[in-house]
Design a protein around this motif. Structure first.
Motif, PDB file in Angstrom:
ATOM      1  N   SER A  94      60.978  94.259  -9.432  1.00 18.89           N
ATOM      2  CA  SER A  94      62.038  95.080  -8.838  1.00 18.89           C
ATOM      3  C   SER A  94      62.015  96.489  -9.427  1.00 18.89           C
ATOM      4  N   GLY A  95      62.728  97.370  -8.797  1.00 18.92           N
ATOM      5  CA  GLY A  95      62.760  98.762  -9.228  1.00 18.92           C
ATOM      6  C   GLY A  95      63.369  98.984 -10.596  1.00 18.92           C
ATOM      7  N   SER A  96      64.158  98.028 -11.103  1.00 19.10           N
ATOM      8  CA  SER A  96      64.791  98.199 -12.421  1.00 19.10           C
ATOM      9  C   SER A  96      63.843  97.901 -13.582  1.00 19.10           C
ATOM     10  N   VAL A  97      62.675  97.325 -13.299  1.00 15.12           N
ATOM     11  CA  VAL A  97      61.687  97.032 -14.337  1.00 15.12           C
ATOM     12  C   VAL A  97      60.743  98.226 -14.425  1.00 15.12           C
ATOM     13  N   SER A  98      60.577  98.757 -15.628  1.00  8.83           N
ATOM     14  CA  SER A  98      59.746  99.956 -15.803  1.00  8.83           C
ATOM     15  C   SER A  98      58.264  99.638 -15.661  1.00  8.83           C
ATOM     16  N   ASP A  99      57.464 100.674 -15.415  1.00  2.70           N
ATOM     17  CA  ASP A  99      56.015 100.513 -15.328  1.00  2.70           C
ATOM     18  C   ASP A  99      55.448  99.997 -16.648  1.00  2.70           C
ATOM     19  N   LYS A 100      56.004 100.451 -17.765  1.00  2.00           N
ATOM     20  CA  LYS A 100      55.541 100.003 -19.081  1.00  2.00           C
ATOM     21  C   LYS A 100      55.807  98.506 -19.256  1.00  2.00           C
ATOM     22  N   HIS A 122      50.309  79.421 -11.433  1.00  2.00           N
ATOM     23  CA  HIS A 122      50.949  79.723 -10.150  1.00  2.00           C
ATOM     24  C   HIS A 122      51.671  81.059 -10.372  1.00  2.00           C
ATOM     25  N   TYR A 123      51.073  82.118  -9.859  1.00  2.00           N
ATOM     26  CA  TYR A 123      51.512  83.484 -10.185  1.00  2.00           C
ATOM     27  C   TYR A 123      52.320  84.073  -9.033  1.00  2.00           C
ATOM     28  N   TYR A 124      53.505  84.558  -9.381  1.00  2.00           N
ATOM     29  CA  TYR A 124      54.403  85.148  -8.397  1.00  2.00           C
ATOM     30  C   TYR A 124      54.787  86.564  -8.817  1.00  2.00           C
ATOM     31  N   GLN A 125      54.898  87.436  -7.823  1.00  2.00           N
ATOM     32  CA  GLN A 125      55.564  88.717  -8.014  1.00  2.00           C
ATOM     33  C   GLN A 125      56.788  88.665  -7.100  1.00  2.00           C
ATOM     34  N   VAL A 126      57.939  88.957  -7.675  1.00  2.00           N
ATOM     35  CA  VAL A 126      59.168  88.793  -6.906  1.00  2.00           C
ATOM     36  C   VAL A 126      60.136  89.935  -7.201  1.00  2.00           C
ATOM     37  N   ASP A 127      60.730  90.477  -6.154  1.00  2.00           N
ATOM     38  CA  ASP A 127      61.854  91.402  -6.321  1.00  2.00           C
ATOM     39  C   ASP A 127      63.035  90.746  -5.591  1.00  2.00           C
ATOM     40  N   ALA A 128      63.444  91.220  -4.420  1.00  2.00           N
ATOM     41  CA  ALA A 128      64.493  90.546  -3.659  1.00  2.00           C
ATOM     42  C   ALA A 128      63.925  89.344  -2.907  1.00  2.00           C
ATOM     43  N   GLU A 129      62.592  89.304  -2.764  1.00  2.00           N
ATOM     44  CA  GLU A 129      61.896  88.174  -2.157  1.00  2.00           C
ATOM     45  C   GLU A 129      60.525  88.041  -2.809  1.00  2.00           C
ATOM     46  N   ARG A 147      53.295  94.557  -6.417  1.00  2.00           N
ATOM     47  CA  ARG A 147      53.938  94.606  -5.107  1.00  2.00           C
ATOM     48  C   ARG A 147      55.441  94.420  -5.299  1.00  2.00           C
ATOM     49  N   GLY A 148      56.198  95.110  -4.491  1.00  2.00           N
ATOM     50  CA  GLY A 148      57.650  94.972  -4.584  1.00  2.00           C
ATOM     51  C   GLY A 148      58.305  96.302  -4.890  1.00  2.00           C
ATOM     52  N   ARG A 149      59.117  96.330  -5.954  1.00  2.00           N
ATOM     53  CA  ARG A 149      59.861  97.495  -6.434  1.00  2.00           C
ATOM     54  C   ARG A 149      61.184  97.689  -5.703  1.00  2.00           C
ATOM     55  N   GLY A 150      61.678  96.623  -5.052  1.00  2.00           N
ATOM     56  CA  GLY A 150      62.965  96.673  -4.374  1.00  2.00           C
ATOM     57  C   GLY A 150      64.083  96.141  -5.260  1.00  2.00           C
ATOM     58  N   GLY A 151      65.025  95.430  -4.657  1.00  2.00           N
ATOM     59  CA  GLY A 151      66.153  94.834  -5.384  1.00  2.00           C
ATOM     60  C   GLY A 151      65.700  93.601  -6.153  1.00  2.00           C
ATOM     61  N   VAL A 171      57.557  80.563 -16.607  1.00  2.00           N
ATOM     62  CA  VAL A 171      57.833  81.736 -17.426  1.00  2.00           C
ATOM     63  C   VAL A 171      58.237  82.815 -16.436  1.00  2.00           C
ATOM     64  N   PHE A 172      59.457  83.303 -16.566  1.00  2.00           N
ATOM     65  CA  PHE A 172      59.952  84.335 -15.661  1.00  2.00           C
ATOM     66  C   PHE A 172      60.146  85.606 -16.488  1.00  2.00           C
ATOM     67  N   ILE A 173      59.305  86.568 -16.252  1.00  2.00           N
ATOM     68  CA  ILE A 173      59.365  87.824 -16.995  1.00  2.00           C
ATOM     69  C   ILE A 173      60.217  88.786 -16.179  1.00  2.00           C
ATOM     70  N   THR A 174      61.403  89.103 -16.688  1.00  2.00           N
ATOM     71  CA  THR A 174      62.387  89.868 -15.938  1.00  2.00           C
ATOM     72  C   THR A 174      63.278  90.670 -16.869  1.00  2.00           C
ATOM     73  N   ASP A 175      63.958  91.658 -16.317  1.00  2.00           N
ATOM     74  CA  ASP A 175      64.964  92.381 -17.102  1.00  2.00           C
ATOM     75  C   ASP A 175      66.305  91.650 -17.058  1.00  2.00           C
ATOM     76  N   GLY A 176      66.389  90.577 -16.264  1.00  2.00           N
ATOM     77  CA  GLY A 176      67.570  89.714 -16.259  1.00  2.00           C
ATOM     78  C   GLY A 176      68.760  90.237 -15.486  1.00  2.00           C
ATOM     79  N   HIS A 177      68.516  91.068 -14.479  1.00  2.00           N
ATOM     80  CA  HIS A 177      69.625  91.639 -13.710  1.00  2.00           C
ATOM     81  C   HIS A 177      69.493  91.321 -12.222  1.00  2.00           C
ATOM     82  N   PRO A 178      69.770  90.056 -11.808  1.00  2.00           N
ATOM     83  CA  PRO A 178      69.688  89.733 -10.381  1.00  2.00           C
ATOM     84  C   PRO A 178      70.891  90.294  -9.630  1.00  2.00           C
ATOM     85  N   ASN A 179      70.671  90.691  -8.391  1.00  2.00           N
ATOM     86  CA  ASN A 179      71.758  91.218  -7.562  1.00  2.00           C
ATOM     87  C   ASN A 179      72.687  90.117  -7.067  1.00  2.00           C
TER      88      ASN A 179
END
Length: 190
Positions: A94-100, A122-129, A147-151, A171-179
Motif C-alpha cells: 500500500s501507499g503507506s509503506v515506504s520504498d525503503k 506462496h508469495y502475495y503482494q497486497v494493498d486494498a486487494e 505492484r499496488g501502492r493503493g489503500g 508472514v505478513f510484512i506490513t505497517d499494520g494500518h488496514p483501512n
C-alpha cells in the motif's frame, strides 16, 4: 561496546530515578510516557521473523552435523535440520509503506529462500486487494517488481489463504494500518 555499556548504564539510572519519582507521585505525565517507552523492549524484526520461520519449518534431526552446543561437553547429539519450507509471505504494498521498507521486505524474502535447501513460498503482494500472487519454488528467480501502492486491506489475503491449509504459517510484512480493520484469526500461525 563502550558506548553501548554507557548507554545501558545511563538508561538504568534514568529508569531508577523516574521510578522513584513515580512512587513519590512527582513524575509528570509526559515523563511517564518516556519511561514506558524506555522500559518497552525493542525487538529486531529480522530476529522475530527468523524465529517464526524456524518454528514453522519442517525439521528433522540429523547426526551429519552434530549439535555444536553439546560437543564441547563431549556429547554428540543430533542437530535440527530444516529440509523444506512451505509458507505464505504477504507484503503490504500500500501507499503507506515506504520504498525503503519494501526493499527490506523483498530482501528478507530472498534471504529466507537462500536459507533452505527446498522451499515453496506462496508469495502475495497486497494493498486494498491482492495485486500479485505466485508460488516461488527452489531455484526460481525472484521478481522484485512491486505492484499496488493503493489503500490497505488485510481481508483479501486471509480470505485467499483459508482455502490453502497446507502452509505452515503466514508472514505478513506490513505497517499494520488496514483501512477496514483486522480480519478474524485464521487457523494457521501468523
Amino acid at each position: 561496546d563502550q558506548s553501548r555499556l554507557a548507554e545501558a548504564q545511563l538508561s538504568n539510572r534514568v529508569v531508577e530515578a523516574a521510578t522513584m519519582a513515580r512512587m513519590a507521585g512527582k513524575l509528570p505525565g509526559r515523563w511517564d510516557l518516556i519511561l514506558t517507552d524506555l522500559l518497552r523492549p525493542k525487538l529486531d524484526p529480522r530476529v522475530v521473523l527468523e524465529r517464526f520461520i524456524q518454528r514453522n519449518a519442517r525439521t528433522d534431526y540429523t547426526m551429519a552435523v552434530p549439535n555444536r552446543r553439546h560437543v564441547g561437553r563431549g556429547m554428540y547429539l543430533p542437530s535440527l535440520k530444516s529440509d523444506h519450507l512451505e509458507i505464505a509471505v504477504a507484503v503490504d504494498t500500500s501507499g503507506s509503506v515506504s520504498d525503503k521498507e519494501l526493499a527490506l521486505a523483498l530482501g528478507w524474502i530472498e534471504q529466507v529462500a537462500r536459507t533452505f535447501d527446498s522451499y515453496r513460498i506462496h508469495y502475495y503482494q497486497v494493498d486494498a486487494e491482492i495485486q500479485d500472487k505466485k508460488v516461488l519454488e527452489t531455484g526460481q528467480r525472484f521478481d522484485k517488481t512491486v505492484r499496488g501502492r493503493g489503500g490497505t486491506s488485510f481481508k483479501p489475503i486471509f480470505d485467499d489463504l483459508k482455502a490453502n491449509w497446507e502452509i505452515e504459517g503466514l508472514v505478513f510484512i506490513t505497517d499494520g494500518h488496514p483501512n477496514d480493520g483486522w480480519p478474524e484469526v485464521p487457523r494457521f500461525p501468523v
